[in-house]
Design an enzyme around this catalytic site. Structure first.
Site, mmCIF file in Angstrom:
data_model
loop_
_atom_site.group_PDB
_atom_site.id
_atom_site.type_symbol
_atom_site.label_atom_id
_atom_site.label_comp_id
_atom_site.label_asym_id
_atom_site.label_seq_id
_atom_site.Cartn_x
_atom_site.Cartn_y
_atom_site.Cartn_z
ATOM 1 N N TYR A 138 0.965 -1.007 0.043
ATOM 2 C CA TYR A 138 -0.163 -0.064 0.037
ATOM 3 C C TYR A 138 0.950 1.202 -0.070
ATOM 4 O O TYR A 138 1.726 1.486 0.728
ATOM 5 C CB TYR A 138 -0.838 0.006 0.990
ATOM 6 C CG TYR A 138 -1.562 1.260 1.477
ATOM 7 C CD1 TYR A 138 -2.712 1.668 0.318
ATOM 8 C CD2 TYR A 138 -1.228 2.188 2.227
ATOM 9 C CE1 TYR A 138 -3.496 2.939 0.712
ATOM 10 C CE2 TYR A 138 -1.909 3.625 2.410
ATOM 11 C CZ TYR A 138 -2.905 3.901 1.741
ATOM 12 O OH TYR A 138 -3.702 5.039 1.741
ATOM 13 N N GLY A 196 -5.819 5.461 -0.083
ATOM 14 C CA GLY A 196 -7.450 5.376 0.421
ATOM 15 C C GLY A 196 -8.069 4.516 -0.335
ATOM 16 O O GLY A 196 -7.960 3.372 -0.351
ATOM 17 N N HIS A 211 -3.243 16.393 -2.223
ATOM 18 C CA HIS A 211 -3.518 16.520 -0.835
ATOM 19 C C HIS A 211 -3.172 17.934 -0.146
ATOM 20 O O HIS A 211 -3.593 18.219 0.888
ATOM 21 C CB HIS A 211 -2.773 15.181 -0.027
ATOM 22 C CG HIS A 211 -3.341 13.903 -0.369
ATOM 23 N ND1 HIS A 211 -3.717 13.585 -1.605
ATOM 24 C CD2 HIS A 211 -3.698 12.861 0.550
ATOM 25 C CE1 HIS A 211 -4.358 12.459 -1.576
ATOM 26 N NE2 HIS A 211 -4.128 11.991 -0.146
ATOM 27 N N ASN A 256 1.626 11.042 6.284
ATOM 28 C CA ASN A 256 0.845 10.081 7.051
ATOM 29 C C ASN A 256 1.226 9.880 8.558
ATOM 30 O O ASN A 256 2.070 9.278 8.645
ATOM 31 C CB ASN A 256 0.932 8.601 6.209
ATOM 32 C CG ASN A 256 -0.392 8.046 6.533
ATOM 33 O OD1 ASN A 256 -0.348 6.756 6.363
ATOM 34 N ND2 ASN A 256 -1.300 8.672 6.763
ATOM 35 N N ARG A 312 -11.773 29.833 48.122
ATOM 36 C CA ARG A 312 -11.515 28.970 48.967
ATOM 37 C C ARG A 312 -10.931 27.497 47.961
ATOM 38 O O ARG A 312 -10.232 26.899 48.671
ATOM 39 C CB ARG A 312 -12.760 28.497 49.794
ATOM 40 C CG ARG A 312 -12.569 27.710 51.133
ATOM 41 C CD ARG A 312 -13.879 27.390 51.552
ATOM 42 N NE ARG A 312 -14.943 28.012 51.280
ATOM 43 C CZ ARG A 312 -16.290 27.584 51.272
ATOM 44 N NH1 ARG A 312 -16.404 26.363 51.983
ATOM 45 N NH2 ARG A 312 -17.352 28.225 50.996
#
Length: 503
Positions: free
Chosen positions: A53, A60, A83, A195, A281
């Site tokens: 891949y 994708g 991208h 990535n 407080r």
């Protein structure tokens, strides 16, 4: 001076040294070996026609599309260009530089299959003061910070925009001015560069460091407010905190007591009133809980900055190439949402202390700390401004991590929105700093009415630092200038101020 990166041991101090002190970056010898080994596996896989891949497939939804050997370089540059669609105002120069450093460190782990010369150019950009211009919007925080990191990668191929020595220019011009040559991406390299989670983590690191400093400052400012309101010190003594033994709560209570030691303005239980309002407080309980969150955030970011977060990962010892999901930003998304919520509370309780300082129904000081109540409004509207910022924080603190929109034709069907969470947390911190600046101005003015000579030695230092930026109010003026000036001081000189508070 330089630091060495190996993907496993980068620290906050080293990040600060590189970004703010001009340290250079080098790759450790062990990391060099690992980088070469993982690259060899990529090249052997191509020779052997092994389908991996992102090496010889599309991305994708296109992961089942096999790409020919002749097109592998084009595949990578096409990835970066397509991208690079981030939008909006660019990240700060500081964040862009942290992104460069964190991406270099992740690649130095040796699980990404990048060539050494590509990684070296990324480091050379850092060392030669070249930073990419990276728009801040457009990341889903899963499959990594694809859009913003693509703008980072554009610089390495001589495209996009960059800042060189403070001047904006094209990426190619910036490299040329710095004496650097762009690279031509080879198989896997574009994917290796984009990535990952380095956009959300870079924003997270910067946000965390500012938040930690601001939370520490809040204790000293709150102590000054306690004196302005003649607060009761009994609530900070160790006994009650020992029976609810959160270390952070105990630490804050102890710090408040140390700041107030020697004060002539604080009171004891029953001297003026039996007990104070919660915003006074319960400072240890609220500020201490914020410190707990900061510890959590620090832990998660420390892991993330030394993690391999791309896909696929290449394991040179076994020869395995594994497609997984380390790019998913959920751990950082949760941490950033948590950080935003915590810093919203720092501002929220601060605004309530502001109200107690300016409201004549809640104290015996001149109404709205005005030098001439009625004719002059004094600090009345500063509380409005603080309330507006606190309200805005409530909107920004809505958790981004509960949202998810599927992408890539439903292949990437659950995302983290971690970068949005980090951006929102950072904005909350900027807003909260201004709220604390308003509290500091009001507390200092209250101290003037009470007699600043009666302050404790430690809070007198805080008071003096405030007065360097904001003079005593003797008549109405444009208070936004005072607030912005002091907020800037709290950010730029925070380490010096922290020294005043903590020593």
């Amino acid at each position: 001076m330089f630091i060495q990166i190996d993907g496993n041991s980068l620290t906050y101090d080293q990040i600060h040294q590189v970004i703010h002190e001009g340290y250079s970056v080098k790759i450790s010898s062990d990391a060099l070996e690992n980088i070469k080994k993982s690259r060899n596996i990529v090249e052997e896989s191509i020779i052997n026609n092994k389908v991996i891949y992102g090496v010889n497939t599309g991305f994708g939804k296109f992961s089942d599309t096999v790409i020919s050997k002749d097109d592998l370089a084009d595949l990578q540059i096409n990835l970066i260009r397509s991208h690079a669609c981030a939008l909006g105002e660019p990240f700060s120069l500081e964040v862009s530089k942290v992104m460069l450093l964190l991406r270099a460190n992740a690649l130095a782990k040796g699980f990404s299959g990048i060539r050494l010369e590509t990684l070296q150019l990324l480091i050379d950009c850092l060392n030669h003061n070249v930073a990419p211009v990276i728009p801040s919007q457009g990341s889903l925080g899963a499959s990594g910070d694809l859009a913003p990191l693509s703008h980072l990668a554009l610089l390495l191929v001589g495209e996009g925009e960059a800042i060189y020595n403070g001047e904006k220019m094209s990426g190619g011009e910036a490299l040329k001015h710095a004496g650097l040559e762009p690279i031509k991406l080879q198989a896997k390299e574009g994917l290796a560069l984009i990535n990952g989670t380095q956009a959300m983590t870079a924003v997270g690191v910067v946000a965390y460091m500012e938040a930690q400093e601001l939370a520490d400052l809040a204790d000293g400012i709150a102590a000054l407010t306690l004196e302005g309101l003649q607060g009761i010190v009994d609530a900070f003594t160790p006994e009650s905190h020992s029976v609810r033994p959160y270390p952070e709560q105990q630490k804050v209570a102890g710090r408040i007591l140390s700041y107030l030691e020697g004060s002539q303005l604080t009171t004891t239980q029953g001297q003026i009133r039996v007990q104070d309002a919660y915003s006074l407080r319960c400072i240890p309980q609220v500020h201490g809980a914020v410190q707990q969150v900061l510890n959590y955030v620090r832990e998660k970011l420390t892991i993330e900055i030394n993690s391999a977060t791309d896909n696929p990962l290449i394991f040179s010892d076994s020869g395995k190439v594994i497609s997984g999901g380390n790019f998913h930003g959920q751990p950082i998304a949760f941490a950033m949402d948590f950080l935003g919520i915590a810093m919203s509370e720092i501002a929220s309780i601060s605004e309530r202390r502001i109200e107690r300082l300016v409201n004549p129904q809640l104290n015996d000081l001149p109404a709205f700390l005005s030098p001439d109540p009625g004719l002059q409004s004094g600090l009345m509207i500063t509380q409005y401004a603080a309330a507006s910022l606190v309200s805005e924080n409530k909107t920004l603190a809505h958790p981004s991590s509960v949202d998810s929109i599927p992408s890539s034709a439903n292949q990437e069907d659950h995302v983290s929105m971690g970068t949005t969470a980090a951006r929102h947390a950072y904005q909350i911190i900027q807003n909260s700093r201004k709220v604390l600046a308003i509290e500091a101005i009001c507390a200092a003015q209250a101290a003037d009415f009470r007699g600043s000579n009666k302050l404790a030695p430690e809070t007198k230092r805080v008071y003096s630092k405030i007065r360097e930026a904001v003079p005593t109010i003797t008549q109405d003026r444009i208070f936004s200038l005072d607030i912005e000036r002091l907020a800037k001081l709290l950010k730029e000189d925070v380490r010096e101020v922290n020294y005043q508070l903590m020593h």
